[in-house]
Scaffold this active site. Structure first.
Site, mmCIF file in Angstrom:
data_model
loop_
_atom_site.group_PDB
_atom_site.id
_atom_site.type_symbol
_atom_site.label_atom_id
_atom_site.label_comp_id
_atom_site.label_asym_id
_atom_site.label_seq_id
_atom_site.Cartn_x
_atom_site.Cartn_y
_atom_site.Cartn_z
ATOM 1 N N LYS A 245 0.800 -1.231 0.000
ATOM 2 C CA LYS A 245 0.000 0.000 0.000
ATOM 3 C C LYS A 245 0.833 1.282 0.000
ATOM 4 O O LYS A 245 0.380 2.317 -0.491
ATOM 5 C CB LYS A 245 -0.954 0.018 1.205
ATOM 6 C CG LYS A 245 -2.086 -0.992 1.088
ATOM 7 C CD LYS A 245 -3.020 -0.907 2.281
ATOM 8 C CE LYS A 245 -4.030 -2.039 2.230
ATOM 9 N NZ LYS A 245 -4.980 -2.010 3.338
ATOM 10 N N ASP B 279 -9.969 2.210 2.322
ATOM 11 C CA ASP B 279 -10.039 1.641 3.675
ATOM 12 C C ASP B 279 -10.568 2.733 4.615
ATOM 13 O O ASP B 279 -11.380 2.477 5.508
ATOM 14 C CB ASP B 279 -8.651 1.202 4.166
ATOM 15 C CG ASP B 279 -8.138 -0.019 3.433
ATOM 16 O OD1 ASP B 279 -8.950 -0.887 3.067
ATOM 17 O OD2 ASP B 279 -6.915 -0.107 3.222
ATOM 18 N N GLY C 30 -16.372 -6.280 11.742
ATOM 19 C CA GLY C 30 -15.358 -5.952 10.738
ATOM 20 C C GLY C 30 -15.845 -6.047 9.307
ATOM 21 O O GLY C 30 -15.185 -5.547 8.392
HETATM 22 P P1 NAD Z 1 -0.660 -4.832 11.823
HETATM 23 O O1 NAD Z 1 0.229 -5.961 12.196
HETATM 24 O O2 NAD Z 1 -0.227 -3.842 10.799
HETATM 25 O O3 NAD Z 1 -1.034 -4.000 13.157
HETATM 26 C C1 NAD Z 1 -1.530 -4.571 14.321
HETATM 27 C C2 NAD Z 1 -1.124 -3.680 15.493
HETATM 28 O O4 NAD Z 1 -1.761 -4.173 16.665
HETATM 29 C C3 NAD Z 1 0.385 -3.709 15.773
HETATM 30 O O5 NAD Z 1 0.846 -2.384 15.860
HETATM 31 C C4 NAD Z 1 0.490 -4.426 17.114
HETATM 32 O O6 NAD Z 1 1.564 -3.964 17.916
HETATM 33 C C5 NAD Z 1 -0.842 -4.100 17.745
HETATM 34 N N1 NAD Z 1 -1.273 -5.034 18.784
HETATM 35 C C6 NAD Z 1 -1.261 -6.381 18.759
HETATM 36 N N2 NAD Z 1 -1.799 -6.877 19.894
HETATM 37 C C7 NAD Z 1 -2.161 -5.814 20.654
HETATM 38 C C8 NAD Z 1 -2.776 -5.671 21.918
HETATM 39 N N3 NAD Z 1 -3.128 -6.726 22.641
HETATM 40 N N4 NAD Z 1 -3.008 -4.425 22.385
HETATM 41 C C9 NAD Z 1 -2.642 -3.331 21.655
HETATM 42 N N5 NAD Z 1 -2.054 -3.402 20.433
HETATM 43 C C10 NAD Z 1 -1.818 -4.629 19.944
HETATM 44 O O7 NAD Z 1 -2.027 -5.512 11.392
HETATM 45 P P2 NAD Z 1 -3.206 -4.836 10.526
HETATM 46 O O8 NAD Z 1 -2.920 -5.018 9.095
HETATM 47 O O9 NAD Z 1 -3.425 -3.465 11.041
HETATM 48 O O10 NAD Z 1 -4.420 -5.797 10.879
HETATM 49 C C11 NAD Z 1 -5.035 -5.807 12.160
HETATM 50 C C12 NAD Z 1 -6.351 -6.546 12.079
HETATM 51 O O11 NAD Z 1 -7.221 -5.828 11.198
HETATM 52 C C13 NAD Z 1 -6.231 -7.942 11.483
HETATM 53 O O12 NAD Z 1 -7.002 -8.807 12.249
HETATM 54 C C14 NAD Z 1 -6.832 -7.815 10.101
HETATM 55 O O13 NAD Z 1 -7.474 -9.004 9.684
HETATM 56 C C15 NAD Z 1 -7.858 -6.722 10.303
HETATM 57 N N6 NAD Z 1 -8.181 -5.958 9.089
HETATM 58 C C16 NAD Z 1 -9.495 -5.795 8.785
HETATM 59 C C17 NAD Z 1 -9.836 -5.052 7.668
HETATM 60 C C18 NAD Z 1 -11.291 -4.883 7.315
HETATM 61 O O14 NAD Z 1 -11.576 -4.429 6.206
HETATM 62 N N7 NAD Z 1 -12.224 -5.171 8.190
HETATM 63 C C19 NAD Z 1 -8.859 -4.453 6.880
HETATM 64 C C20 NAD Z 1 -7.522 -4.634 7.238
HETATM 65 C C21 NAD Z 1 -7.198 -5.400 8.356
#
Ligand code: NAD
Length: 292
Positions: free
Chosen positions: A81, A117, A258
């Site tokens: 992205k 997004d 979600g």
């Molecule tokens: P990512 O790895 O880029 O970011 C996740 C963040 O969460 C990290 O910064 C991590 O340090 C933090 N984290 C993890 N556990 C934590 C906790 N217990 N407390 C606080 N922070 C915590 O991942 P991402 O790409 O941002 O994806 C995150 C989630 O979003 C995934 O489950 C993904 O499937 C979902 N997602 C959904 C959509 C949608 O359209 N609904 C789109 C993108 C991602």
């Protein structure tokens, strides 16, 4: 396909998704069903840069191939992205400010980038939780999804957005960049220590961490702090009802799952790709029909 169906088809759309591990994505099915429902043969291909036939191509080569093959648009996902921006002819102001593009429109050989997004989460919030109190929101997770969510919440009118992450510096950076991108001072990075007492004072909570997915079960905080007047949103859609949303419902909170963001980004991308108005309810039906 019967002769009548063929006759009413008004042209073909060709879309694609570029990213790693995109096999389970429901975005292709949503676009294909929506295009067809509107009378267009619609084909949506995957370019998996990790396991698929596209793995030996650079992102720039994939973009060139899509232009040459007459694609109308591409969705771009993890981890491309940010990288994609340098190869585009023009980038929507908001997407540039955020530094991430997930939708590329191809018209007359020119590539234009957008971020649906951000608009998609906003669309989902508006339809799934109309009138949600945005005065004080806690957001957990400052990764890719968190970036879109924070920008979307501020754009939607969040007055105070407290962003927490396992990595405090990341939360602070995200809050700073979301403020800069939106010309706001609403966002602030905060520590996870004592997060339940901060959540107890919030009007709404968003989980943008992976906690709650099958491979990361549980909730990102102790849900006993939730009260019925609050709203709770999760960006995870596999499963659709995470433990967090289950607990929140039991405590009387309004919830947003979600699927809203996932469908919202597809609705906005479809409209950018085609210039047509998408039927959001129909795209949501396709999404839900694919199960979790
Ligand atoms: P990512 O790895 O880029 O970011 C996740 C963040 O969460 C990290 O910064 C991590 O340090 C933090 N984290 C993890 N556990 C934590 C906790 N217990 N407390 C606080 N922070 C915590 O991942 P991402 O790409 O941002 O994806 C995150 C989630 O979003 C995934 O489950 C993904 O499937 C979902 N997602 C959904 C959509 C949608 O359209 N609904 C789109 C993108 C991602």
């Amino acid at each position: 396909m019967g002769a009548n169906t063929t006759e009413i088809l008004q042209g073909t759309y060709l879309f694609g998704l570029v990213g790693q591990g995109i096999g389970p994505s429901r975005t292709p099915a949503m676009h294909e069903a929506e295009g067809l429902a509107q009378g267009h043969a619609t084909v949506y291909r995957r370019f998996d840069t990790l396991h698929g036939a596209a793995r030996d191509l650079t992102l720039q080569e994939i973009l060139r191939a899509a232009v040459a093959a007459g694609f109308n648009g591409l969705n771009i996902t993890h981890p491309h992205k940010q990288e994609v921006i340098q190869y585009l002819d023009e980038v929507d102001e908001r997407a540039r400010a955020i530094g991430a593009v997930n939708t590329v429109v191809i018209r007359d050989g020119k590539l234009s980038g957008y971020n649906t997004d951000v608009t998609g989460f906003g669309r989902g919030l508006e339809t799934g939780l109309p009138g949600a109190d945005l005065s004080r929101i806690v957001q957990l997770g400052a990764g890719g999804a968190g970036n879109a969510v924070a920008n979307s919440l501020i754009t939607a009118g969040a007055q105070e957005l407290l962003v927490a992450d396992l990595d405090l510096k990341r939360a602070e950076r995200l809050a700073q960049s979301a403020n800069t991108a939106t010309g706001s001072s609403a966002a602030k990075g905060i520590s996870l220590a004592g997060i339940e007492s901060v959540i107890a004072e919030a009007t709404g909570v968003v989980n943008a961490t992976p906690v709650g997915m099958a491979q990361h079960p549980g909730t990102p905080f102790d849900t006993n702090c939730l009260e019925g007047h609050q709203w709770v949103s999760d960006v995870i859609y596999m499963p659709l009802e995470t433990q967090l949303l289950k607990d929140a419902k039991e405590r009387g909170c309004a919830t947003l799952d979600g699927s809203r963001m996932a469908v919202g980004q597809a609705v906005d991308a479809f409209e950018l790709f085609t210039g047509l108005t998408a039927d959001a309810a129909r795209m949501r039906e396709t999404f839900i029909s694919l199960g979790s």
